[in-house]
Design a protein around this motif. Sequence first.
Motif, PDB file in Angstrom:
ATOM      1  N   ARG A  13       0.845  -1.189   0.000  1.00 38.97           N
ATOM      2  CA  ARG A  13       0.000   0.000   0.000  1.00 38.97           C
ATOM      3  C   ARG A  13       0.884   1.245   0.000  1.00 38.97           C
ATOM      4  NH1 ARG A  13      -0.069   2.357   5.041  1.00 38.97           N
ATOM      5  NH2 ARG A  13       0.777   1.059   6.737  1.00 38.97           N
ATOM      6  N   ARG A  14       0.270   2.360  -0.308  1.00 43.92           N
ATOM      7  CA  ARG A  14       0.944   3.653  -0.237  1.00 43.92           C
ATOM      8  C   ARG A  14       0.503   4.345   1.049  1.00 43.92           C
ATOM      9  NH1 ARG A  14       0.219   8.760  -4.421  1.00 43.92           N
ATOM     10  NH2 ARG A  14       2.206   9.780  -3.969  1.00 43.92           N
ATOM     11  N   ASP A  15       1.470   4.693   1.918  1.00 42.88           N
ATOM     12  CA  ASP A  15       1.093   5.280   3.202  1.00 42.88           C
ATOM     13  C   ASP A  15       0.856   6.785   3.078  1.00 42.88           C
ATOM     14  OD1 ASP A  15       3.575   6.542   3.223  1.00 42.88           O
ATOM     15  OD2 ASP A  15       4.442   5.234   4.750  1.00 42.88           O
ATOM     16  N   ALA A  16       0.524   7.415   4.213  1.00 42.63           N
ATOM     17  CA  ALA A  16       0.151   8.835   4.210  1.00 42.63           C
ATOM     18  C   ALA A  16       1.293   9.744   3.765  1.00 42.63           C
ATOM     19  CB  ALA A  16      -0.331   9.240   5.598  1.00 42.63           C
ATOM     20  N   SER A  17       2.533   9.271   3.925  1.00 40.14           N
ATOM     21  CA  SER A  17       3.681  10.087   3.524  1.00 40.14           C
ATOM     22  C   SER A  17       4.069   9.873   2.057  1.00 40.14           C
ATOM     23  CB  SER A  17       4.885   9.771   4.418  1.00 40.14           C
ATOM     24  OG  SER A  17       5.333   8.439   4.204  1.00 40.14           O
ATOM     25  N   GLY A  18       3.347   8.987   1.365  1.00 39.63           N
ATOM     26  CA  GLY A  18       3.643   8.716  -0.040  1.00 39.63           C
ATOM     27  C   GLY A  18       4.626   7.596  -0.265  1.00 39.63           C
ATOM     28  N   ARG A  19       5.009   6.881   0.801  1.00 42.25           N
ATOM     29  CA  ARG A  19       5.920   5.753   0.652  1.00 42.25           C
ATOM     30  C   ARG A  19       5.145   4.481   0.310  1.00 42.25           C
ATOM     31  NH1 ARG A  19       8.976   4.134   5.357  1.00 42.25           N
ATOM     32  NH2 ARG A  19       6.973   4.475   6.411  1.00 42.25           N
ATOM     33  N   VAL A  66      -1.770  -4.951  -4.883  1.00 37.83           N
ATOM     34  CA  VAL A  66      -1.137  -3.640  -4.897  1.00 37.83           C
ATOM     35  C   VAL A  66      -2.245  -2.604  -4.686  1.00 37.83           C
ATOM     36  CG1 VAL A  66       0.266  -1.996  -6.199  1.00 37.83           C
ATOM     37  CG2 VAL A  66       0.656  -4.459  -6.452  1.00 37.83           C
ATOM     38  N   GLY A  67      -2.110  -1.803  -3.648  1.00 39.17           N
ATOM     39  CA  GLY A  67      -3.139  -0.849  -3.294  1.00 39.17           C
ATOM     40  C   GLY A  67      -3.154   0.387  -4.175  1.00 39.17           C
ATOM     41  N   PRO A  68      -4.124   1.279  -3.973  1.00 42.00           N
ATOM     42  CA  PRO A  68      -4.244   2.479  -4.799  1.00 42.00           C
ATOM     43  C   PRO A  68      -2.966   3.322  -4.791  1.00 42.00           C
ATOM     44  CG  PRO A  68      -6.186   2.178  -3.427  1.00 42.00           C
ATOM     45  CD  PRO A  68      -5.193   1.182  -2.956  1.00 42.00           C
ATOM     46  N   GLY A  69      -2.460   3.637  -5.971  1.00 38.56           N
ATOM     47  CA  GLY A  69      -1.306   4.494  -6.109  1.00 38.56           C
ATOM     48  C   GLY A  69       0.018   3.889  -5.708  1.00 38.56           C
ATOM     49  N   ALA A  70       0.048   2.617  -5.287  1.00 37.68           N
ATOM     50  CA  ALA A  70       1.285   1.996  -4.819  1.00 37.68           C
ATOM     51  C   ALA A  70       2.076   1.405  -5.981  1.00 37.68           C
ATOM     52  CB  ALA A  70       0.972   0.918  -3.791  1.00 37.68           C
TER      53      ALA A  70
END
Length: 259
Positions: A13-19, A66-70
């Motif tokens: 996944r893509r976390d809140a910091s964009g990683r 693979v999550g959104p934007g990841a």
Amino acid sequence: MTRPGVPTLVTVRRDASGRDVASELGPGTFLAPRPLLPAADGLHLALVGTTAGLLAGDDLSIRITVGPGARLHLMEPAGLVAYDHRGGTSSWRAEVEVAEGGQLCWDSRPFVVSSGAEVTRAMEVRLAPGARMLWRDTLVLGRSGERGGRIRATTRADHDGGELLVEDLDLTEPDVRELPGILGPYRVIGSVTALGADPGGRPHPSRMDLAGPGAQVRLLETRAPAVERELEAVWQSWRASYGTAFDATRNGPGAAMPA
């Protein structure tokens, strides 16, 4: 001896910091996901073999989400060998789901089907709008000096709810597959497949455009090294194009894939 097919699980996944981070890494009976060095272009994992290659009764299963934007980059440090099954069968199955705006690059190593092996292999891919996948894949019929075993390899990819690629490679009868117009003398089948977006990159004479956004380059050869060298060039070209366009999509709402 039958080995139970505990699936290998990878969820990114893509976390809140964009990683891009792994929320689940579950080792299976045959493969274990291992993190590689951090990189700016997404999460990099290796699928490492934890036991001998496929034997009779084996059921290898992989589930990748693979999550959104990841962004996920999978690589295999070694190929997989299906050994003589002595009258038995085995299977290899992968289920891939990429959410909206996600990207998966899967750089697999050769899948070798030894004489006496009988394998079914299935790849199922579901891509949401704006998702994309790049997959490198090589099938080798037999080890050195062998004619090779039996394999039926199916691939199904859906994009935004519609069929993008449906393929059924029935290579279970050596006498049939070796006829002219099918495989003939060739025993190595190599492909680079782009799903969900046009890969751009350098032109290639063996490129085939898919029913929707995507393309495939497929090569036939008598020896694996020749295929791997040419596929490497296609892979690097398409991967660079995918990565550039993906960064543009993440950083600008109006960006599009290259034509």
